[in-house]
Enzyme design. Structure first.
Site, mmCIF file in Angstrom:
data_model
loop_
_atom_site.group_PDB
_atom_site.id
_atom_site.type_symbol
_atom_site.label_atom_id
_atom_site.label_comp_id
_atom_site.label_asym_id
_atom_site.label_seq_id
_atom_site.Cartn_x
_atom_site.Cartn_y
_atom_site.Cartn_z
ATOM 1 N N GLY A 180 0.815 -1.219 0.000
ATOM 2 C CA GLY A 180 0.000 0.000 0.000
ATOM 3 C C GLY A 180 0.842 1.260 0.000
ATOM 4 N N CYS A 181 1.909 1.248 0.776
ATOM 5 C CA CYS A 181 2.784 2.426 0.868
ATOM 6 C C CYS A 181 3.529 2.644 -0.440
ATOM 7 C CB CYS A 181 3.751 2.263 2.035
ATOM 8 S SG CYS A 181 2.896 2.108 3.619
#
EC number: 1.11.1.24
Length: 152
Positions: free
Chosen positions: A45-46
């Protein structure tokens, strides 16, 4: 969790970036600043979020924004993350969580039924006077630049 809100003045901060350079809030005086907090460098996600910001960096800069990514990762981990994906913006290594706690993004979370404390993925848009203009609490990792540019 006592998160900064629209209209709040951002408390002065300094932290090291991925290259061990000291970055201060005052470095951005007179500029529009996007501070995005993410839980952990190099996680899916990051990575999606930071790559979306990288891919739209020219447009964000064209609107006058500077970007600053923040997590509690070490400078080495931030450096590896930045170099691997060629991010054109600094990533703060906020291991002591001073910046994270100043913005109020550390708090209770849960994942798959497990409760723990951690960084909440949030973005703060700060005006030239160092005041929070917008807070994005529900970050769309694959379309984050569009969220930032909404209403510009």
């Amino acid at each position: 969790m006592d998160t900064l809100k629209v209209g709040d003045k951002v408390p002065s901060f300094s932290a090291i970036d991925q290259d061990n350079n000291t970055i201060n809030l005052s470095d951005y005086k007179g500029k529009k600043l996007v501070v995005f907090f993410y839980p952990k460098a190099s996680t899916p996600g990051c990575t999606a979020e930071a790559c979306n910001l990288r891919d739209n960096y020219a447009e964000l800069q064209g609107q006058g924004y500077e970007l600053l990514g923040v997590s509690a990762d070490s400078a080495k981990r931030q450096s590896n993350f930045r170099n691997k994906y060629e991010f054109p913006f600094p990533l703060l290594a906020d291991e002591d969580r001073k910046v994270i706690e100043a913005f109020g993004v550390w708090g209770p979370k849960s994942f798959m039924g497990k409760k723990y404390d951690g960084i909440h993925r949030m973005t703060f848009i700060i005006n030239e006077e160092g005041v929070v203009e917008r807070v994005i609490e529900k970050v769309k990792t694959k379309d984050h630049a569009a969220q930032i540019l909404e209403g510009v």
